[in-house]
Design a protein around this motif. Structure first.
Motif, PDB file in Angstrom:
ATOM      1  N   PRO A 134     -23.657  -2.514   5.225  1.00  0.00           N
ATOM      2  CA  PRO A 134     -22.606  -3.536   5.277  1.00  0.00           C
ATOM      3  C   PRO A 134     -22.020  -3.776   3.894  1.00  0.00           C
ATOM      4  CG  PRO A 134     -24.778  -4.550   5.497  1.00  0.00           C
ATOM      5  CD  PRO A 134     -24.999  -3.070   5.514  1.00  0.00           C
ATOM      6  N   LEU A 135     -20.697  -3.623   3.762  1.00  0.00           N
ATOM      7  CA  LEU A 135     -20.041  -3.664   2.459  1.00  0.00           C
ATOM      8  C   LEU A 135     -18.888  -4.663   2.448  1.00  0.00           C
ATOM      9  CD1 LEU A 135     -19.743   0.202   1.981  1.00  0.00           C
ATOM     10  CD2 LEU A 135     -21.334  -1.292   0.750  1.00  0.00           C
ATOM     11  N   PRO A 136     -18.766  -5.484   1.382  1.00  0.00           N
ATOM     12  CA  PRO A 136     -17.580  -6.318   1.215  1.00  0.00           C
ATOM     13  C   PRO A 136     -16.336  -5.440   1.096  1.00  0.00           C
ATOM     14  CG  PRO A 136     -19.331  -6.983  -0.292  1.00  0.00           C
ATOM     15  CD  PRO A 136     -19.744  -5.670   0.290  1.00  0.00           C
ATOM     16  N   ASP A 137     -15.189  -5.986   1.466  1.00  0.00           N
ATOM     17  CA  ASP A 137     -13.950  -5.211   1.434  1.00  0.00           C
ATOM     18  C   ASP A 137     -13.705  -4.570   0.073  1.00  0.00           C
ATOM     19  OD1 ASP A 137     -13.443  -5.857   4.045  1.00  0.00           O
ATOM     20  OD2 ASP A 137     -12.043  -7.464   3.593  1.00  0.00           O
ATOM     21  N   LYS A 138     -13.916  -5.309  -0.994  1.00  0.00           N
ATOM     22  CA  LYS A 138     -13.570  -4.802  -2.322  1.00  0.00           C
ATOM     23  C   LYS A 138     -14.522  -3.713  -2.806  1.00  0.00           C
ATOM     24  CE  LYS A 138     -16.000  -8.584  -4.719  1.00  0.00           C
ATOM     25  NZ  LYS A 138     -15.821  -9.719  -5.660  1.00  0.00           N
ATOM     26  N   GLU A 139     -15.649  -3.504  -2.123  1.00  0.00           N
ATOM     27  CA  GLU A 139     -16.625  -2.495  -2.540  1.00  0.00           C
ATOM     28  C   GLU A 139     -16.678  -1.280  -1.623  1.00  0.00           C
ATOM     29  OE1 GLU A 139     -20.290  -4.626  -2.775  1.00  0.00           O
ATOM     30  OE2 GLU A 139     -19.689  -5.780  -4.539  1.00  0.00           O
ATOM     31  N   ARG A 140     -15.939  -1.331  -0.513  1.00  0.00           N
ATOM     32  CA  ARG A 140     -16.088  -0.279   0.497  1.00  0.00           C
ATOM     33  C   ARG A 140     -15.668   1.096  -0.001  1.00  0.00           C
ATOM     34  NH1 ARG A 140     -11.211  -2.359   4.572  1.00  0.00           N
ATOM     35  NH2 ARG A 140      -9.843  -3.045   2.897  1.00  0.00           N
ATOM     36  N   PHE A 141     -14.543   1.193  -0.719  1.00  0.00           N
ATOM     37  CA  PHE A 141     -14.097   2.508  -1.188  1.00  0.00           C
ATOM     38  C   PHE A 141     -14.935   3.004  -2.357  1.00  0.00           C
ATOM     39  CE2 PHE A 141     -10.185   0.969   0.945  1.00  0.00           C
ATOM     40  CZ  PHE A 141     -10.058   2.002   1.864  1.00  0.00           C
ATOM     41  N   THR A 142     -15.419   2.080  -3.173  1.00  0.00           N
ATOM     42  CA  THR A 142     -16.294   2.480  -4.281  1.00  0.00           C
ATOM     43  C   THR A 142     -17.558   3.147  -3.757  1.00  0.00           C
ATOM     44  OG1 THR A 142     -15.475   0.627  -5.606  1.00  0.00           O
ATOM     45  CG2 THR A 142     -17.526   1.658  -6.319  1.00  0.00           C
ATOM     46  N   LEU A 198      -4.499 -18.651  -1.002  1.00  0.00           N
ATOM     47  CA  LEU A 198      -5.898 -19.001  -1.262  1.00  0.00           C
ATOM     48  C   LEU A 198      -6.695 -17.729  -1.024  1.00  0.00           C
ATOM     49  CD1 LEU A 198      -8.069 -21.087  -1.948  1.00  0.00           C
ATOM     50  CD2 LEU A 198      -8.231 -21.626   0.480  1.00  0.00           C
ATOM     51  N   VAL A 199      -7.023 -17.034  -2.111  1.00  0.00           N
ATOM     52  CA  VAL A 199      -7.652 -15.718  -2.010  1.00  0.00           C
ATOM     53  C   VAL A 199      -9.172 -15.860  -2.057  1.00  0.00           C
ATOM     54  CG1 VAL A 199      -7.794 -13.425  -3.035  1.00  0.00           C
ATOM     55  CG2 VAL A 199      -5.646 -14.691  -3.134  1.00  0.00           C
ATOM     56  N   VAL A 200      -9.851 -15.267  -1.064  1.00  0.00           N
ATOM     57  CA  VAL A 200     -11.309 -15.319  -0.991  1.00  0.00           C
ATOM     58  C   VAL A 200     -11.863 -13.901  -0.994  1.00  0.00           C
ATOM     59  CG1 VAL A 200     -11.341 -17.544   0.197  1.00  0.00           C
ATOM     60  CG2 VAL A 200     -11.243 -15.429   1.538  1.00  0.00           C
ATOM     61  N   ASP A 201     -13.184 -13.788  -1.130  1.00  0.00           N
ATOM     62  CA  ASP A 201     -13.807 -12.479  -1.327  1.00  0.00           C
ATOM     63  C   ASP A 201     -14.091 -11.708  -0.050  1.00  0.00           C
ATOM     64  OD1 ASP A 201     -13.786 -12.647  -4.073  1.00  0.00           O
ATOM     65  OD2 ASP A 201     -15.793 -13.511  -4.206  1.00  0.00           O
ATOM     66  N   ASN A 202     -14.273 -12.396   1.079  1.00  0.00           N
ATOM     67  CA  ASN A 202     -14.696 -11.692   2.288  1.00  0.00           C
ATOM     68  C   ASN A 202     -14.281 -12.456   3.535  1.00  0.00           C
ATOM     69  OD1 ASN A 202     -16.820 -13.741   2.748  1.00  0.00           O
ATOM     70  ND2 ASN A 202     -17.798 -12.783   0.971  1.00  0.00           N
ATOM     71  N   THR A 203     -14.497 -11.848   4.690  1.00  0.00           N
ATOM     72  CA  THR A 203     -14.068 -12.440   5.950  1.00  0.00           C
ATOM     73  C   THR A 203     -14.810 -13.739   6.254  1.00  0.00           C
ATOM     74  OG1 THR A 203     -15.635 -10.993   7.117  1.00  0.00           O
ATOM     75  CG2 THR A 203     -13.359 -10.249   6.975  1.00  0.00           C
ATOM     76  N   ALA A 204     -16.093 -13.793   5.904  1.00  0.00           N
ATOM     77  CA  ALA A 204     -16.863 -15.012   6.159  1.00  0.00           C
ATOM     78  C   ALA A 204     -16.285 -16.189   5.381  1.00  0.00           C
ATOM     79  CB  ALA A 204     -18.327 -14.802   5.797  1.00  0.00           C
ATOM     80  N   ASP A 213       7.919 -20.767  10.609  1.00  0.00           N
ATOM     81  CA  ASP A 213       7.572 -22.185  10.436  1.00  0.00           C
ATOM     82  C   ASP A 213       6.528 -22.390   9.347  1.00  0.00           C
ATOM     83  OD1 ASP A 213       9.275 -22.822  12.591  1.00  0.00           O
ATOM     84  OD2 ASP A 213       7.665 -22.439  14.035  1.00  0.00           O
ATOM     85  N   LEU A 214       6.055 -21.301   8.708  1.00  0.00           N
ATOM     86  CA  LEU A 214       4.979 -21.401   7.729  1.00  0.00           C
ATOM     87  C   LEU A 214       5.462 -21.503   6.286  1.00  0.00           C
ATOM     88  CD1 LEU A 214       2.490 -18.754   9.209  1.00  0.00           C
ATOM     89  CD2 LEU A 214       2.279 -21.252   9.283  1.00  0.00           C
ATOM     90  N   SER A 215       6.754 -21.628   6.072  1.00  0.00           N
ATOM     91  CA  SER A 215       7.256 -21.770   4.703  1.00  0.00           C
ATOM     92  C   SER A 215       6.629 -22.995   4.043  1.00  0.00           C
ATOM     93  CB  SER A 215       8.781 -21.911   4.704  1.00  0.00           C
ATOM     94  OG  SER A 215       9.275 -21.926   3.382  1.00  0.00           O
ATOM     95  N   GLY A 216       6.076 -22.799   2.828  1.00  0.00           N
ATOM     96  CA  GLY A 216       5.404 -23.867   2.108  1.00  0.00           C
ATOM     97  C   GLY A 216       3.929 -24.007   2.427  1.00  0.00           C
ATOM     98  N   ALA A 217       3.407 -23.146   3.303  1.00  0.00           N
ATOM     99  CA  ALA A 217       2.011 -23.251   3.738  1.00  0.00           C
ATOM    100  C   ALA A 217       1.057 -22.697   2.696  1.00  0.00           C
ATOM    101  CB  ALA A 217       1.819 -22.501   5.054  1.00  0.00           C
ATOM    102  N   THR A 218      -0.192 -23.156   2.759  1.00  0.00           N
ATOM    103  CA  THR A 218      -1.286 -22.536   2.010  1.00  0.00           C
ATOM    104  C   THR A 218      -1.900 -21.482   2.919  1.00  0.00           C
ATOM    105  OG1 THR A 218      -1.739 -24.532   0.737  1.00  0.00           O
ATOM    106  CG2 THR A 218      -3.505 -22.903   0.880  1.00  0.00           C
ATOM    107  N   VAL A 219      -1.983 -20.251   2.429  1.00  0.00           N
ATOM    108  CA  VAL A 219      -2.394 -19.128   3.270  1.00  0.00           C
ATOM    109  C   VAL A 219      -3.694 -18.527   2.755  1.00  0.00           C
ATOM    110  CG1 VAL A 219      -1.689 -16.927   4.277  1.00  0.00           C
ATOM    111  CG2 VAL A 219       0.050 -18.636   3.669  1.00  0.00           C
ATOM    112  N   CYS A 220      -4.703 -18.471   3.605  1.00  0.00           N
ATOM    113  CA  CYS A 220      -5.967 -17.811   3.268  1.00  0.00           C
ATOM    114  C   CYS A 220      -5.830 -16.310   3.476  1.00  0.00           C
ATOM    115  CB  CYS A 220      -7.099 -18.334   4.155  1.00  0.00           C
ATOM    116  SG  CYS A 220      -7.789 -19.914   3.627  1.00  0.00           S
ATOM    117  N   THR A 221      -6.270 -15.542   2.483  1.00  0.00           N
ATOM    118  CA  THR A 221      -6.248 -14.088   2.580  1.00  0.00           C
ATOM    119  C   THR A 221      -7.440 -13.520   1.811  1.00  0.00           C
ATOM    120  OG1 THR A 221      -4.882 -12.105   2.273  1.00  0.00           O
ATOM    121  CG2 THR A 221      -4.761 -13.800   0.571  1.00  0.00           C
ATOM    122  N   ILE A 222      -7.757 -12.266   2.068  1.00  0.00           N
ATOM    123  CA  ILE A 222      -8.950 -11.644   1.488  1.00  0.00           C
ATOM    124  C   ILE A 222      -8.554 -10.686   0.381  1.00  0.00           C
ATOM    125  CG2 ILE A 222     -11.013 -10.265   1.982  1.00  0.00           C
ATOM    126  CD1 ILE A 222     -10.702 -11.167   4.921  1.00  0.00           C
TER     127      ILE A 222
END
Length: 342
Positions: free
Chosen positions: A85-93, A177-183, A145-154
């Protein structure tokens, strides 16, 4: 067999070997796998429908099934897989450094990844697109309708770039709002730290089922991108690349020909030359790949054809209940199409 994280994977990632973008596949990956007697497969850390451990610690999902299909093709035994099981940022490495033999991690096939990462994509197992999930209480019906929203992304995904491109092109403002993984992304969404969560629509469906009350959230109907999800191998070993690709084609070809895990033994008696080539009773297709002629028989018998895999992982009998849609066979209006087995 081995369902825990490979210590070798963790060691390689911790050391951070140099030359991350160099081609690193062994020229004898097949021989290495056969000698080791299991396939090392990198998967998501936990995404229902694609790759997630069940309450008994057994991995399940569409990507997991593909890993098992390769093990069945190469070793004759679908259980001979070690899941990493690998975090997204480590999968290709992990793939580039040789810590895994195969990556099946809901990864989008893109030009940049194909050209610069030293990896080779082997065939689209799920055609997807990027969408947005919001809490129903917000009363939002459309992306506009999401203009101005805070958006969570990985971080480390194509999602960040697609998000920026779309909002800029439509002259909409947003706060990422950038996070490290899906969880972390679904936690931030549940805690109200963002107005919306964006990812592949299938991933949103998988994350939605993790909510205490999934009906409190809705996935908006529009998609803003194409996300062809494909397993990958490291460049540098054409034989391994080819046999993984033809394992992929074999599960689609089986569905095209009506060969299933339930009827495959009877189909071994078929006088249809297309079925005979697929199941290894004629023309020695397996030998051309360095495998046994009945490699596809082992895959279908132990794992199933593509339709069976889809159905019990992401489809009607899986946790997500997704319709086939564009992932149907080309004969049913979809995009799934196997190259000729001859």
């Amino acid at each position: 067999m081995r369902n825990t994280t490979s210590k070798a994977v963790l060691t390689v990632l911790a050391l951070g070997f140099a030359g991350a973008y160099a081609t690193s596949a062994s020229a004898t990956t097949l021989a290495d796998v056969q000698q080791r007697d299991y396939v090392r497969c990198g998967v998501n850390t936990g995404l229902p429908g694609f790759a997630a451990p069940d309450d008994k610690g057994q991995w399940a999902g569409l990507d997991v099934d593909f890993c098992r299909a390769v093990a069945a093709a190469v070793l004759g035994d679908a259980t001979k897989v070690q899941f990493a099981p690998l975090p997204d940022k480590e999968r290709f490495t992990a793939l580039q450094t040789g810590a895994i033999d195969l990556l099946a991690h809901n990864a989008t096939w893109t030009l940049t990844r194909d050209a610069e990462l030293g990896v080779s994509f082997t065939g689209v197992t799920f055609y997807d697109g990027q969408g947005f999930m919001v809490k129903k209480s917000l009363g939002v019906d459309h992306i506009k309708d999401l203009s101005g929203a805070t958006v969570c992304t990985i971080t480390g995904t194509t999602t960040e770039l697609n998000l920026a491109d779309y909002f800029r092109a439509h002259k909409m403002k947003y706060t990422p709002l950038v996070v490290d993984n899906t969880a972390a992304s679904i936690t931030a969404f549940k805690d109200g730290r963002c107005d919306t969560l964006t990812s592949d629509s299938s991933q949103l469906a998988a994350l939605r089922v993790k909510l205490s009350n999934p009906d409190d959230a809705v996935i908006l109907p529009e998609l803003i991108s194409k996300e062809p999800l494909s397993p990958a191998v490291a460049k540098g070993d054409p034989q391994w690349d080819t046999l993984v690709r033809w394992t992929y084609y074999s599960i689609i070809r089986a569905e095209e020909l009506g060969v299933t895990s339930k009827n495959v033994d009877e189909m071994m008696k078929s006088d249809n030359p297309l079925v005979q080539r697929l199941l290894g009773t004629a023309d020695h297709m397996g030998q051309k790949l360095g495998l046994k002629d009945q490699f596809a028989y082992n895959v279908i018998k132990q794992v199933g054809n593509y339709g069976e895999m889809f159905d019990h992982t992401v489809g009607a009998n899986g946790p997500l209940g997704l319709k086939r849609g564009v992932n149907a066979l080309w004969t049913d209006g979809g995009l799934m199409y196997a190259m000729p087995l001859r």
